[in-house]
Design an enzyme around this catalytic site. Structure first.
Site, PDB file in Angstrom:
ATOM      1  CE1 TYR A 143      -4.354  -1.538   0.651  1.00 21.96           C
ATOM      2  CE2 TYR A 143      -2.838  -3.275   1.270  1.00 21.96           C
ATOM      3  CZ  TYR A 143      -4.099  -2.876   0.917  1.00 21.96           C
ATOM      4  OH  TYR A 143      -5.103  -3.787   0.823  1.00 21.96           O
ATOM      5  CE  LYS A 164       4.001 -17.024   1.065  1.00 18.51           C
ATOM      6  NZ  LYS A 164       4.182 -18.360   1.658  1.00 18.51           N
ATOM      7  CG  ASP A 166       1.394 -20.003   3.256  1.00 20.00           C
ATOM      8  OD1 ASP A 166       1.757 -19.742   4.418  1.00 20.00           O
ATOM      9  OD2 ASP A 166       2.131 -20.548   2.418  1.00 20.00           O
ATOM     10  CG  ASP A 206      -7.618  -5.955   2.006  1.00 21.11           C
ATOM     11  OD1 ASP A 206      -8.702  -5.505   2.425  1.00 21.11           O
ATOM     12  OD2 ASP A 206      -7.385  -6.190   0.805  1.00 21.11           O
ATOM     13  CG  ASP A 231     -12.744  -9.016   2.616  1.00 15.79           C
ATOM     14  OD1 ASP A 231     -12.617  -8.115   3.467  1.00 15.79           O
ATOM     15  OD2 ASP A 231     -13.208  -8.807   1.473  1.00 15.79           O
TER      16      ASP A 231
HETATM   17  C1  LIG Z   1     -10.644  -0.828  -1.190  1.00 10.88           C
HETATM   18  C2  LIG Z   1      -9.321  -1.106  -0.565  1.00 10.88           C
HETATM   19  C3  LIG Z   1      -8.407   0.064  -0.735  1.00 10.88           C
HETATM   20  C4  LIG Z   1      -9.457  -1.520   0.907  1.00 10.88           C
HETATM   21  C5  LIG Z   1      -8.127  -2.018   1.437  1.00 10.88           C
HETATM   22  O1  LIG Z   1      -7.407  -2.713   0.717  1.00 10.88           O
HETATM   23  O2  LIG Z   1      -7.821  -1.718   2.596  1.00 10.88           O
HETATM   24  C6  LIG Z   1     -10.496  -2.601   1.172  1.00 10.88           C
HETATM   25  O3  LIG Z   1     -10.158  -3.827   0.645  1.00 10.88           O
HETATM   26  C7  LIG Z   1     -10.768  -2.723   2.639  1.00 10.88           C
HETATM   27  O4  LIG Z   1     -10.748  -3.828   3.157  1.00 10.88           O
HETATM   28  O5  LIG Z   1     -11.069  -1.707   3.281  1.00 10.88           O
END
Ligand SMILES: CC(C)[C@H](C(=O)O)[C@@H](O)C(=O)O
Ligand SMILES: NC(=O)c1ccc[n+]([C@@H]2O[C@H](COP(=O)([O-])OP(=O)(O)OC[C@H]3O[C@@H](n4cnc5c(N)ncnc54)[C@H](O)[C@@H]3O)[C@@H](O)[C@H]2O)c1
Length: 326
Positions: A120, A167, A199, A223, A227
């Site tokens: 990032y 990693k 991983d 990130d 999710d």
């Molecule tokens: C959209 C993107 C820049 C962002 C990130 O990578 O942090 C998203 O995936 C999140 O989880 O907030």
């Protein structure tokens, strides 16, 4: 004293879930002034930028920011905003709530994601027409800061286990520095922790999320893994987050603009409302934060629930039920 909150709905369902969180905050006995900030696709089309300077200034000056979601220009909106509030830590709790049909109901863990570095930091370039490169940045200072924050967070929340994800078997220099710095900090702070390769950690999280408590991770891994954890607890409508700096903070759901359901009024506002609860706790309004959390928890258990959780409630019906609980 009045707290000024920058309220930036953004795109898609951000426009639907942020008002829900504001309704909940307004139902509390607190003095908040909400100032709306412009950002998103429509703003880009009108003004040639998705994030006007005025909005950035608003976030810098406010006591805290609430952000809804952004769409395809998200990287040009949320990343600069996270910088504007000088956040270095991105706290992402993933917890399964009673009544929500979760893949792993025993999940209750928190990612402490480094919020400024890794890929990032963004040294990306086209070397030639058909070769592109990306430089990944890790510094000892930022690694130290996130390790200290993560270990203190674990202590304050009585965490049983701290895991540092990395990693370093492949990214020997960068994740090597990240994990070696965490080891130094752990020794100085006399903290016990374990290390996990990202991983393998992904697999263990799917199989046994109950084994984890606080996971300190580099930026991109945090990130992706958050999710993944959303998938274990009922989906992206369930995960709140806090982007925390030394003097400012921004609170947002982990999800994006959800173009597949945007405009239908059926988005699950739980992640956004729970992000607002994190803001209340950031201000030291712990009792209010807990009240909001309890109200969301009760509605999730008893219904009505939004379609992502198998129900047929609208965002508004769900929010009204939360307000009734409050
Ligand atoms: C959209 C993107 C820049 C962002 C990130 O990578 O942090 C998203 O995936 C999140 O989880 O907030
Ligand atoms: N911080 C951010 O603003 C952010 C984060 C992630 C993605 N994005 C952007 O969002 C856009 C869509 O990305 P995506 O589809 O990968 O991710 P997404 O989070 O928008 O949606 C993924 C899936 O989860 C569902 N979902 C997400 N939030 C929900 C909610 N509150 N209630 C019910 N269902 C919900 C969506 O309907 C979709 O099926 C992209 O343009 C991406 O760049 C922005």
């Amino acid at each position: 004293m009045t707290k000024q909150i920058a309220a930036i709905p953004g795109d898609g369902i951000g426009q639907e879930v942020l008002p829900a969180a504001i309704d909940v905050l307004e139902a509390l006995d607190r003095d908040f002034e909400f100032v709306e900030g412009r950002a998103g696709n429509a703003v880009y089309e009108r003004e040639g930028t998705p994030l006007p300077e005025e909005t950035r200034e608003l976030a810098r000056e406010a006591d805290a920011t609430l952000f809804g979601a952004a769409g395809e220009l998200a990287a040009d909106i949320i990343l600069p905003l996270r910088q504007d509030v000088e956040s270095f830590a991105n706290i992402r709790p993933a917890r399964a709530y009673p009544g929500v049909d979760a893949v792993k109901p025993e999940t209750d863990l928190v990612f402490v994601r480094e919020n400024t570095q890794g890929v990032y930091a963004g040294f990306e370039s086209d070397l030639t027409d058909d070769v592109a490169t990306l430089t990944r940045l890790i510094t000892e200072d930022a690694s130290r800061k996130i390790a200290e924050y993560g270990f203190e967070y674990a202590d304050e929340h009585d965490a049983d286990r701290i895991t540092v994800a990395h990693k370093a078997n492949v990214m020997r220099k960068t994740d090597g520095l990240f994990v070696d710095t965490a080891a130094e900090v752990a020794e100085e702070m006399d903290v016990e922790y374990d290390e996990a390769l990202i991983d393998a950690l992904a697999m263990h999280l799917v199989l046994h999320p109950e084994d984890y408590d606080v996971i300190v991770t580099p930026n991109l891994a945090g990130d992706v893994l958050s999710d993944l954890a959303a998938g274990l607890v009922g989906g992206l409508g369930m995960l709140p987050s806090a982007n925390v700096g030394d003097d400012n903070a921004l609170f947002e759901p982990v999800h994006g603009s959800a173009p597949d359901i945007a405009g239908e009024g059926v988005a699950n506002p739980s992640a956004m409302i729970l992000s607002a609860a994190m803001m209340l706790e950031y201000f030291g309004y712990d009792e209010d934060g807990q009240r909001v959390r309890n109200a969301v928890e009760t509605v999730l258990e008893d219904g009505p629930r939004t379609p992502d959780l198998g129900g047929d409630a609208s965002t508004e019906t769900f929010t009204d039920a939360v307000l009734e609980q409050l």
